[in-house]
Design an enzyme around this catalytic site. Structure first.
Site, PDB file in Angstrom:
ATOM      1  N   ASP A   5     -67.287 -49.929 -92.528  1.00 57.81           N
ATOM      2  CA  ASP A   5     -67.630 -50.735 -91.365  1.00 57.81           C
ATOM      3  C   ASP A   5     -66.976 -52.668 -91.789  1.00 57.81           C
ATOM      4  O   ASP A   5     -68.585 -52.522 -91.852  1.00 57.81           O
ATOM      5  CB  ASP A   5     -68.246 -50.533 -90.171  1.00 57.81           C
ATOM      6  CG  ASP A   5     -67.866 -51.001 -88.652  1.00 57.81           C
ATOM      7  OD1 ASP A   5     -66.913 -51.678 -88.575  1.00 57.81           O
ATOM      8  OD2 ASP A   5     -67.390 -49.661 -88.033  1.00 57.81           O
TER       9      ASP A   5
ATOM     10  N   HIS B 271     -63.466 -49.431 -90.197  1.00 58.59           N
ATOM     11  CA  HIS B 271     -63.278 -50.114 -88.762  1.00 58.59           C
ATOM     12  C   HIS B 271     -61.699 -49.247 -88.358  1.00 58.59           C
ATOM     13  O   HIS B 271     -61.251 -49.268 -89.456  1.00 58.59           O
ATOM     14  CB  HIS B 271     -63.691 -51.376 -87.991  1.00 58.59           C
ATOM     15  CG  HIS B 271     -63.491 -51.045 -86.748  1.00 58.59           C
ATOM     16  ND1 HIS B 271     -65.128 -51.038 -86.626  1.00 58.59           N
ATOM     17  CD2 HIS B 271     -63.061 -51.960 -85.444  1.00 58.59           C
ATOM     18  CE1 HIS B 271     -65.427 -51.757 -84.764  1.00 58.59           C
ATOM     19  NE2 HIS B 271     -63.491 -51.631 -84.706  1.00 58.59           N
TER      20      HIS B 271
END
Length: 232
Positions: A170, A201
């Protein structure tokens, strides 16, 4: 603007829009779909429609209404992505959670559905965590929630089941932040964390460049099973 409902704030002094997707027949429960920083856009509405097809009343409140009501942004358009980051900087998550609480009241009192869960993405993932710590929501799910590592001091207040989906690559949640989340939540009896190796993400978005089909399907399957078990 795709809103088809208005929800009163907790104070009763204002109201904000929401997109509501209804199932055929009596809802098995209700799920609040908590937006990313891109507003209640087409992707969030598709999340609602899929939940309605599965038998849930799905409600996506407009949480940026204090900044600009009804915004819809595309994360794959750089200018719109930057606009979304600007909104994120102006946003007040504490007020967001109060609006989510108002949405819970709307569902229970106006729609007559007692069992209410929530699922949030990005900013909404953080807000799903905050909703679990600050309201009586029955079950919560957060996808790639940001800044949860900075709010672990609220974890003692989690009274109902919470599931968090964490992509290990992420770009907005560092490995150090992920490690803190595991350290603070792995032993919590109400919390389940799932890691997604190599994913970034936004991997479970309904559309666009960020989506990872395999990862999204796995996370969504886990979410569906989680709600089936905890909103029955």
């Amino acid at each position: 603007m795709a809103f088809n409902a208005q929800i009163q704030t907790l104070s009763g002094e204002d109201s904000f829009g929401a997109y509501v997707a209804r199932p055929e027949g009596t809802p098995r429960a209700a799920i609040i779909v908590i937006q990313e920083i891109f507003g209640v856009n087409e992707g969030i509405r598709k999340k609602c429609d899929k939940l309605a097809a599965a038998g849930y009343l799905a409600v996506a409140p407009d949480l940026f209404w204090r900044i600009e009501p009804g915004i819809e942004l595309d994360p794959d358009v750089e200018k719109e992505f930057q606009t979304a980051l600007d909104y994120m900087g102006k946003n007040n998550p504490d007020k967001n959670v109060r609006d989510i609480e108002a949405t819970i009241h709307f569902i229970r009192q106006k729609e007559g559905v007692a069992k209410v869960g929530c699922v949030g993405y990005c900013l909404g993932g953080k807000l799903a965590y905050m909703t679990a710590t600050r309201t009586d929501i029955d079950a919560s799910v957060g996808y790639y929630g940001v800044m949860i590592d900075q709010m672990l001091n609220e974890s003692h207040a989690i009274a109902h089941p919470l599931m968090l989906h964490i992509p290990t690559e992420d770009g907005f949640v560092s490995p150090e932040a992920q490690a803190k989340m595991h350290e603070g939540l792995d032993d919590h009896p109400k919390v389940t964390l799932h890691d997604y190796e190599g994913l970034d993400h936004g991997f479970a978005t309904e559309m666009g460049k960020r989506r990872n089909e395999e990862g999204a399907n796995l996370a969504d399957k886990r979410t569906a099973e989680f709600f089936a078990a905890n909103l029955a």
